[in-house]
Motif scaffolding. Structure first.
Motif, PDB file in Angstrom:
ATOM      1  N   ASP A   1       3.361  64.992  14.621  1.00 21.27           N
ATOM      2  CA  ASP A   1       3.501  65.324  16.041  1.00 21.27           C
ATOM      3  C   ASP A   1       2.143  65.361  16.724  1.00 21.27           C
ATOM      4  O   ASP A   1       1.963  64.840  17.828  1.00 21.27           O
TER       5      ASP A   1
ATOM      6  N   TYR B   1       0.080  73.030  19.727  1.00 20.61           N
ATOM      7  CA  TYR B   1       1.198  72.150  20.077  1.00 20.61           C
ATOM      8  C   TYR B   1       0.925  71.566  21.457  1.00 20.61           C
ATOM      9  O   TYR B   1       0.653  72.296  22.410  1.00 20.61           O
TER      10      TYR B   1
ATOM     11  N   ARG C   1       9.604  64.453  25.744  1.00 23.43           N
ATOM     12  CA  ARG C   1       9.984  64.437  24.321  1.00 23.43           C
ATOM     13  C   ARG C   1      11.360  65.047  24.058  1.00 23.43           C
ATOM     14  O   ARG C   1      12.055  64.643  23.144  1.00 23.43           O
TER      15      ARG C   1
ATOM     16  N   ASN D   1       6.911  57.042  21.742  1.00 25.87           N
ATOM     17  CA  ASN D   1       7.890  57.758  20.924  1.00 25.87           C
ATOM     18  C   ASN D   1       8.994  56.844  20.414  1.00 25.87           C
ATOM     19  O   ASN D   1       9.732  57.217  19.499  1.00 25.87           O
TER      20      ASN D   1
END
Length: 311
Positions: free
Chosen positions: A295, A105, A111, A173
């Motif tokens: 992601d 990750y 975010r 994003n």
């Protein structure tokens, strides 16, 4: 989960923030990897990388140019929380894009922030298309005495790599980016660029100009002008203003009225966003699930946009 063994690689400012959050979450089995031959507190620190390899979870908070090395050296069963950016050159990017990253990750600071959620919230105010944005992220890190000996001072692209990547990921994003233009300057130091002027051009119209600095007074500002409203964020408040057709009694355009305002502190938001990001990471670890491919792809795309526009 509280009995899981956790390793932290890199114990600078971000590593310490993460360590404090883990202690807040009541994790006890934490080891911090340091290269030092002589360690004062061997209960917490270790210079034996094999101890990190035996962990269930590893937080990679080391300098940007070491991220790929550590990801490659850890077992596939280990869940890895890696600070942004994944890598800092195109050669490493090509390598990491071919790797299986199901257990990795990548943490980007905005975010889970109120800044990101505010950009998404403009839809409910019917603000329409983004016309223009202006972002300033600046403080005087390069003026501190310890900057000269820090890894940040040796980063080829300096403040652009370290602060600029946050902005690129925040915009990606929410919008499609077509081009990034930038200029890097050595203002306070000749070690690495401490000022960057960045212009992000969006697909289907719109532009965002950004200034990031390690040599200026502290300033954090986000301003987005849409067809039918304005979003303003500083270190005091988040404010939505609209609509465009707001007039005085003579029929002239005036500043749109405030539709919504709330108090805001960017330092608190940064720390809360990091805590939410770690919680998100732990949900996948707890359920032994792979991270979403979209992601991971978004994280690598942000990294790629930054690297393909390096000088």
């Amino acid at each position: 989960m509280k009995n899981s063994y956790i390793g932290i690689i890199g114990f600078g400012s971000q590593g310490k923030r993460i360590f404090n959050i883990l202690k807040k979450f009541k994790f006890k089995n934490i080891v911090i990897f340091k290269v030092n031959k002589f360690l004062k507190n061997k209960k917490i620190y270790s210079n034996n990388f094999n101890e990190i390899k035996r962990c269930d979870i590893v937080f990679v908070c080391s300098p940007n140019n070491t991220h790929l090395k550590y990801i490659k050296s850890l077992e596939k069963k280990i869940y890895i929380f890696c600070e942004k950016p994944p890598v800092n050159n195109l050669k490493d990017l090509n390598i990491i894009k071919k790797m299986k990253l199901n257990n990795v990750y990548f943490n980007y600071n905005y975010r889970f922030s109120d800044i990101n959620s505010s950009l998404k919230a403009v839809k409910k105010y019917n603000f329409g298309k983004l016309l223009y944005g202006n972002i300033v992220m600046a403080h005087g890190l390069a003026t501190k005495k310890n900057y000269k000996n820090s890894w940040r001072s040796r980063d080829k692209n300096g403040v652009y790599d370290i602060l600029g990547i946050h902005i690129i990921d925040l915009i990606l994003n929410n919008y499609k980016i077509s081009l990034i233009e930038k200029k890097l300057d050595y203002f306070k130091t000749n070690l690495s660029p401490d000022n960057a002027y960045v212009s992000i051009k969006l697909k289907n119209f719109g532009q965002i100009d950004c200034y990031v600095s390690y040599s200026s007074p502290y300033k954090q500002k986000f301003e987005f002008i849409f067809e039918n409203g304005v979003l303003e964020i500083d270190n005091k408040s988040i404010c939505f203003k609209g609509p465009r057709n707001t007039f005085n009694n003579k029929g002239f355009f005036i500043t749109p009225k405030t539709l919504f305002r709330k108090k805001f502190n960017q330092y608190n938001d940064y720390n809360l966003s990091l805590e939410k990001s770690i919680n998100y990471f732990f949900k996948y670890f707890k359920n032994k699930k792979f991270f979403k491919k979209e992601d991971t792809n978004l994280s690598l795309k942000s990294n790629e946009l930054m690297l393909k526009n390096l000088i």
